[in-house]
Each structure stands twice: as C-alpha cells, then as structure tokens.
Scaffold this active site. Sequence first.
Site, short mmCIF file in Angstrom:
data_model
loop_
_atom_site.label_atom_id
_atom_site.label_comp_id
_atom_site.label_asym_id
_atom_site.label_seq_id
_atom_site.Cartn_x
_atom_site.Cartn_y
_atom_site.Cartn_z
N ASP A 221 0.85 -1.35 -0.09
CA ASP A 221 -0.13 -0.23 0.02
C ASP A 221 0.87 1.29 -0.18
O ASP A 221 0.62 2.36 0.54
CB ASP A 221 -0.99 0.01 1.24
CG ASP A 221 -2.24 1.03 1.03
OD1 ASP A 221 -2.41 1.30 -0.01
OD2 ASP A 221 -2.59 1.39 1.94
N LYS A 224 2.63 3.07 -6.04
CA LYS A 224 2.03 1.97 -7.00
C LYS A 224 3.18 1.72 -7.91
O LYS A 224 3.23 0.53 -8.26
CB LYS A 224 0.96 2.64 -7.65
CG LYS A 224 -0.30 3.02 -6.75
CD LYS A 224 -0.60 2.38 -5.40
CE LYS A 224 -1.17 2.97 -4.49
NZ LYS A 224 -1.40 2.62 -2.91
N ASP A 249 -3.45 -3.10 -2.59
CA ASP A 249 -4.37 -2.03 -2.51
C ASP A 249 -4.42 -1.06 -3.42
O ASP A 249 -3.55 -0.78 -4.26
CB ASP A 249 -4.35 -1.04 -1.11
CG ASP A 249 -5.76 -0.27 -0.86
OD1 ASP A 249 -6.61 -0.60 -1.57
OD2 ASP A 249 -5.64 0.67 -0.36
N ASN A 250 -5.55 -0.29 -3.91
CA ASN A 250 -5.58 0.65 -5.10
C ASN A 250 -5.26 0.24 -6.35
O ASN A 250 -4.51 1.03 -7.10
CB ASN A 250 -4.56 2.03 -4.47
CG ASN A 250 -5.11 2.54 -3.13
OD1 ASN A 250 -4.41 2.53 -1.97
ND2 ASN A 250 -6.66 2.67 -3.07
N GLU A 279 -11.26 4.33 -0.93
CA GLU A 279 -11.43 4.83 0.44
C GLU A 279 -12.10 6.14 0.81
O GLU A 279 -11.73 6.97 0.09
CB GLU A 279 -10.20 4.78 1.49
CG GLU A 279 -8.93 5.49 0.85
CD GLU A 279 -8.12 4.54 -0.16
OE1 GLU A 279 -6.98 5.02 -0.48
OE2 GLU A 279 -8.55 3.63 -0.64
#
Length: 294
Positions: A221, A224, A249-250, A279
């Site tokens: 996380d 990226k 995540d993401n 989120e």
Amino acid sequence: MKSKKLDFSVLMMLTSPERKCLRSDFARKAFKMLESSSVLLFIVFLLLFILLLFVVLIRRNATAALLWNEIIREKITNLIMNQSKEQRILNFVLQNAVRGDPCSVLDAIDKYCSQKEWAMNVGSEKGVILDKTVEEVSPSVALELGTYCGYSGVRIARLLKAGARLLTVEFNPQFAAIAKQMFEFAGVQDKVRLLEGPSEEIIPQLKKKYEVDTLDFVFLDHWKDRYTPDTIRLQECNLLRKGSVLLADNVIIPGAPEFLNYIRNNSHFQCTNYPSHLEYMKADDAMEKAVFLG
C-alpha cells in the site's frame, strides 16, 4: 467655499452646443461605468461557473477529487492551521478514541477521514477484505509496505496471533512519527516494528538485520510504481515461501497496471481480484490477492 456642483442657472447660460457637449460627456462616463460593471459581473459569473463546474467534477471524477483533497484543500488547510493533516488525524484519535482499544482507534480515523478530511488509509470497506485475508493466512510474520498514519498497521496487528509480528515500512519520517504514536495509543506497539526508509533498501535487509526467514503475508500500500519491483525483490531475496500471500491496495485508483500485468501473467502466482471502492469515496477500486505457488 465654492460648491463643486454645477449650478442650474449656470447650466441654463450655456449655449446649446455646450449643453450637448456636456450631455455627451456625461453619457460617455455613464457608459464606461456601465461597461465596467458589466465586465465585473461577467468575471464574477465566470468564477462562480468555474467553481460549480469544479464541484461537479470532484463529485463525479475520482482523480479530480484526489487532486482537490490531496493537493489543493490539504495545502490550504495546512497553511491556515500550521499543522499537517496527519497530525490532525492523530489529534482527533487522541481526543476521541479509547487508549488501548484498536477498534476504537480505527473507528475514530474512519470518522475523521469520512467526515472531515480525506486520507489515503485502506478504509473500512476494503478493511474488511484485509481483515478476512489476515484471518485466513494467520501469519507469524507479516510485512506492510507503506505505513502512513498506521491505520492498516493497527488493523493487521489487532488480528495477529500470540507471538506473531508485523514489520511495517515507511519512507516519510513525518508519517513514521505519527504512526508510532498511533500504534502506542492503540496498544499494538509490542506486535509492530516500524522500519523507516525506502522499501528497496529495507527488503534486502530483512533476513539478516531483522531475522526474517520467510514472509507469510505482505500488504502492498505504498507508491504504486513500487509494487512490481518490490514484489520481484521479495522473490529475489527468497522472502516468499509456497503459500505466502500478497494483498495489494488501490490497483484501480490510482492504479497499478504494471503490477497487475506482472502478477497475473506469472506462473508463480495465483490471483484473485476483490472489487471495492476507493477509501471514503464511491469511486470503483479493487484489491488484488496473489498467492505465491513457489
């Protein structure tokens, strides 16, 4: 003192051409005033239109919303309050959560970030996916890349079995300082070791310096564009065993297309995608789980 106003009798004494000239001068001044007012009204209308357009864009476009929250709004608020957003989050937790209660800390962070200021925590919705994955894996040694304020670290640590530990890596020293206080307040500091520095430098040190044999669970996380190279580095350093689980995540917003392409086309991993939302927003996002097959 002589009056500056033009007397009516004096006006009557003016010749017709002079009166016409005076009226013409007055008309020109009135037109200029009207013209100036029109320009001002147009500018005000244009600014209001741009503001309205921006508000609509923020509500409908996740990238615009992130730009507004992370750059414009945050910078302005930091300047006015002379304090970082992360410090404001910590202060809210200290004032509203229960010391030693991880769930209370998580609830306070979620409340602040959903009602006051957006922040890049994993959040409550995707947090459920994280919880289920940690419970399924039941890791003895877990690694988190990207500590931020400590939200996901608290979320993971509260589920660890006795004797298990979480190593969490944070590059930003200000974030690391906030997270350390968050862990202590939540009462999970004995299960968490915060490693400050870039992930590409810390990962190769895990075996010798931090006595890690292999990792049971890894939560990605952080930046990226670091997902792929750090996953490769984990493999190269023999930190993954058969059955090790990675959760990223993401992967939609901001997005990690290179990571998805690498992990999904790699025979060493079995992947599962979990659709969700960004989120504290309604924008579509997802988490990607990759099980290392050896």
